[in-house]
Design a protein around this motif. Structure first.
Motif, mmCIF file in Angstrom:
data_model
loop_
_atom_site.group_PDB
_atom_site.id
_atom_site.type_symbol
_atom_site.label_atom_id
_atom_site.label_comp_id
_atom_site.label_asym_id
_atom_site.label_seq_id
_atom_site.Cartn_x
_atom_site.Cartn_y
_atom_site.Cartn_z
ATOM 1 N N VAL A 51 -37.160 -36.439 -3.091
ATOM 2 C CA VAL A 51 -37.461 -36.436 -1.653
ATOM 3 C C VAL A 51 -37.331 -35.000 -1.164
ATOM 4 O O VAL A 51 -36.230 -34.477 -1.036
ATOM 5 C CB VAL A 51 -36.495 -37.356 -0.865
ATOM 6 N N SER A 52 -38.472 -34.348 -0.943
ATOM 7 C CA SER A 52 -38.457 -32.946 -0.529
ATOM 8 C C SER A 52 -37.831 -32.816 0.852
ATOM 9 O O SER A 52 -37.934 -33.719 1.680
ATOM 10 C CB SER A 52 -39.881 -32.385 -0.481
ATOM 11 N N GLU A 53 -37.200 -31.671 1.067
ATOM 12 C CA GLU A 53 -36.521 -31.418 2.336
ATOM 13 C C GLU A 53 -37.505 -31.583 3.498
ATOM 14 O O GLU A 53 -38.648 -31.137 3.428
ATOM 15 C CB GLU A 53 -35.961 -29.993 2.327
ATOM 16 N N GLY A 54 -37.037 -32.256 4.540
ATOM 17 C CA GLY A 54 -37.871 -32.436 5.725
ATOM 18 C C GLY A 54 -38.738 -33.680 5.680
ATOM 19 O O GLY A 54 -39.348 -34.043 6.681
ATOM 20 N N LEU A 55 -38.809 -34.342 4.503
ATOM 21 C CA LEU A 55 -39.601 -35.567 4.409
ATOM 22 C C LEU A 55 -38.680 -36.782 4.509
ATOM 23 O O LEU A 55 -37.535 -36.738 4.071
ATOM 24 C CB LEU A 55 -40.358 -35.620 3.066
ATOM 25 N N PRO A 56 -39.175 -37.885 5.092
ATOM 26 C CA PRO A 56 -38.352 -39.103 5.160
ATOM 27 C C PRO A 56 -38.182 -39.707 3.767
ATOM 28 O O PRO A 56 -39.078 -39.608 2.934
ATOM 29 C CB PRO A 56 -39.159 -40.023 6.081
ATOM 30 N N ASN A 57 -37.015 -40.312 3.554
ATOM 31 C CA ASN A 57 -36.714 -40.934 2.257
ATOM 32 C C ASN A 57 -37.278 -42.352 2.225
ATOM 33 O O ASN A 57 -36.836 -43.200 2.983
ATOM 34 C CB ASN A 57 -35.189 -40.942 2.076
ATOM 35 N N PRO A 58 -38.262 -42.627 1.346
ATOM 36 C CA PRO A 58 -38.857 -43.971 1.329
ATOM 37 C C PRO A 58 -38.030 -44.987 0.544
ATOM 38 O O PRO A 58 -38.363 -46.179 0.550
ATOM 39 C CB PRO A 58 -40.200 -43.742 0.622
ATOM 40 N N PHE A 59 -36.961 -44.527 -0.132
ATOM 41 C CA PHE A 59 -36.294 -45.388 -1.108
ATOM 42 C C PHE A 59 -35.138 -46.174 -0.496
ATOM 43 O O PHE A 59 -34.499 -45.706 0.437
ATOM 44 C CB PHE A 59 -35.775 -44.542 -2.279
ATOM 45 N N PRO A 60 -34.843 -47.366 -1.086
ATOM 46 C CA PRO A 60 -33.655 -48.107 -0.643
ATOM 47 C C PRO A 60 -32.382 -47.316 -0.952
ATOM 48 O O PRO A 60 -32.400 -46.412 -1.797
ATOM 49 C CB PRO A 60 -33.712 -49.405 -1.455
ATOM 50 N N PRO A 61 -31.267 -47.668 -0.277
ATOM 51 C CA PRO A 61 -30.054 -46.842 -0.374
ATOM 52 C C PRO A 61 -29.449 -46.758 -1.768
ATOM 53 O O PRO A 61 -28.727 -45.803 -2.062
ATOM 54 C CB PRO A 61 -29.072 -47.503 0.603
ATOM 55 N N ASP A 62 -29.725 -47.713 -2.658
ATOM 56 C CA ASP A 62 -29.111 -47.673 -3.993
ATOM 57 C C ASP A 62 -29.858 -46.751 -4.960
ATOM 58 O O ASP A 62 -29.445 -46.598 -6.105
ATOM 59 C CB ASP A 62 -29.042 -49.095 -4.583
ATOM 60 N N VAL A 63 -30.936 -46.124 -4.509
ATOM 61 C CA VAL A 63 -31.719 -45.258 -5.403
ATOM 62 C C VAL A 63 -31.184 -43.820 -5.338
ATOM 63 O O VAL A 63 -30.990 -43.269 -4.255
ATOM 64 C CB VAL A 63 -33.221 -45.286 -5.006
ATOM 65 N N THR A 64 -30.925 -43.243 -6.517
ATOM 66 C CA THR A 64 -30.505 -41.847 -6.596
ATOM 67 C C THR A 64 -31.677 -40.944 -6.220
ATOM 68 O O THR A 64 -32.774 -41.113 -6.758
ATOM 69 C CB THR A 64 -30.082 -41.511 -8.045
ATOM 70 N N VAL A 65 -31.459 -40.020 -5.296
ATOM 71 C CA VAL A 65 -32.536 -39.095 -4.945
ATOM 72 C C VAL A 65 -32.065 -37.655 -5.111
ATOM 73 O O VAL A 65 -30.885 -37.343 -4.962
ATOM 74 C CB VAL A 65 -33.083 -39.303 -3.508
ATOM 75 N N VAL A 66 -33.009 -36.772 -5.444
ATOM 76 C CA VAL A 66 -32.757 -35.328 -5.527
ATOM 77 C C VAL A 66 -33.785 -34.640 -4.620
ATOM 78 O O VAL A 66 -34.866 -35.170 -4.364
ATOM 79 C CB VAL A 66 -32.889 -34.818 -6.980
ATOM 80 N N GLY A 67 -33.422 -33.456 -4.133
ATOM 81 C CA GLY A 67 -34.297 -32.740 -3.208
ATOM 82 C C GLY A 67 -35.409 -31.979 -3.926
ATOM 83 O O GLY A 67 -36.467 -31.719 -3.350
ATOM 84 N N ASP A 68 -35.142 -31.602 -5.160
ATOM 85 C CA ASP A 68 -36.162 -30.953 -5.995
ATOM 86 C C ASP A 68 -35.708 -31.111 -7.445
ATOM 87 O O ASP A 68 -34.712 -31.789 -7.718
ATOM 88 C CB ASP A 68 -36.377 -29.481 -5.601
ATOM 89 N N LEU A 69 -36.400 -30.486 -8.382
ATOM 90 C CA LEU A 69 -36.060 -30.747 -9.786
ATOM 91 C C LEU A 69 -34.869 -29.924 -10.275
ATOM 92 O O LEU A 69 -34.336 -30.220 -11.340
ATOM 93 C CB LEU A 69 -37.293 -30.575 -10.672
ATOM 94 N N HIS A 70 -34.406 -28.946 -9.496
ATOM 95 C CA HIS A 70 -33.105 -28.338 -9.833
ATOM 96 C C HIS A 70 -32.017 -29.410 -9.736
ATOM 97 O O HIS A 70 -31.088 -29.441 -10.541
ATOM 98 C CB HIS A 70 -32.782 -27.178 -8.897
ATOM 99 N N GLY A 71 -32.151 -30.275 -8.738
ATOM 100 C CA GLY A 71 -31.200 -31.381 -8.571
ATOM 101 C C GLY A 71 -31.198 -32.326 -9.760
ATOM 102 O O GLY A 71 -30.172 -32.876 -10.133
ATOM 103 N N LEU A 72 -32.367 -32.504 -10.364
ATOM 104 C CA LEU A 72 -32.462 -33.349 -11.554
ATOM 105 C C LEU A 72 -31.902 -32.606 -12.775
ATOM 106 O O LEU A 72 -31.173 -33.182 -13.581
ATOM 107 C CB LEU A 72 -33.919 -33.741 -11.798
ATOM 108 N N ALA A 73 -32.222 -31.310 -12.884
ATOM 109 C CA ALA A 73 -31.766 -30.515 -14.035
ATOM 110 C C ALA A 73 -30.238 -30.558 -14.146
ATOM 111 O O ALA A 73 -29.684 -30.603 -15.254
ATOM 112 C CB ALA A 73 -32.254 -29.079 -13.899
#
Ligand SMILES: [Mg+2]
Length: 217
Positions: free
Chosen positions: A192-214
């Motif tokens: 979920v990129s910064e400034g965009l709404p999160n479409p996912f339910p609350p139990d889903v892990t989200v990162v802001g970009d792929l550094h967050g995934l790395a």
């Protein structure tokens, strides 16, 4: 499930492309506004919401949804094809100029040795052109665009590799990929990129970009 949000050790990773590897969502969404000649803020916002709710679908499916939800029309296949051709003229030449999502190359380098697959709603040949233009082809065991259906492709990749679904990871920026991952029994991380709404339910892990995934690999 062996995956935890903090630490991921996947056997196989399936990436979505737009909004996950390449920062093309504003260009692609903006293309619909150009196609329909929308220049008032209210209609543009309504269109943005409609696109956002239906993220990850092919342009053909998205155009049918926009025609119905925005304009109350029900065009036939030939009209959708014509709209898609005009949309392609607007958008496809611009996408290779889009930047990669931050951390994309770090993640792909870190996953060297782990089979990575790319699955996108973009028409296959268009997708291949962009992937080649960005020099990303070597990172992926397979690359699949539309008209293939994501849920079917995800399940096929997991089965074909003999992978444990629970140790198979999908990365996406829309509900289409989350639903495909869940159907296949896979772990999922949302981008979920910064400034965009999160479409996912609350139990889903989200990162802001792929550094967050790395950081989690
Ligand atoms: Mg996407």
């Amino acid at each position: 499930m062996l995956q935890t949000p903090d630490r991921l050790d996947p056997e196989v990773v399936i990436f979505d492309f737009d909004g996950v590897i390449i920062d093309s969502v504003p260009t692609k969404n903006g293309g619909f506004a150009i196609l329909y000649g929308i220049d008032d803020a209210e209609t543009e916002e309504r269109m943005r919401q409609t696109i956002w709710r239906n993220g990850g679908l092919s342009r053909f499916k998205m155009l049918a949804i926009l025609e119905r939800e925005m304009f109350g029309r029900d065009p036939g296949p030939a009209e959708i094809d014509d709209l898609a051709r005009r949309y392609a003229e607007i958008v496809d030449p611009r996408v290779p100029d889009c930047a990669l999502i931050a951390g994309a190359e770090t993640v792909l380098d870190r996953l060297d040795g782990t089979p990575c697959h790319l699955v996108s709603g973009t028409p296959h040949e268009v997708l291949m052109g962009t992937v080649r233009a960005k020099g990303l082809e070597r990172h992926f065991r397979s690359i699949t665009g539309s008209p293939n259906v994501k849920a079917e492709v995800f399940a096929r990749i997991v089965a074909a590799g003999g992978h444990d679904p629970a140790r198979s990871l999908a990365i996406g920026d829309s509900l289409t990929e989350l639903e495909a991952a869940r159907k296949a029994g896979m772990a999922f991380v949302g981008v979920v990129s910064e400034g965009l709404p999160n479409p996912f339910p609350p139990d889903v892990t989200v990162v802001g970009d792929l550094h967050g995934l790395a950081q989690r690999l």
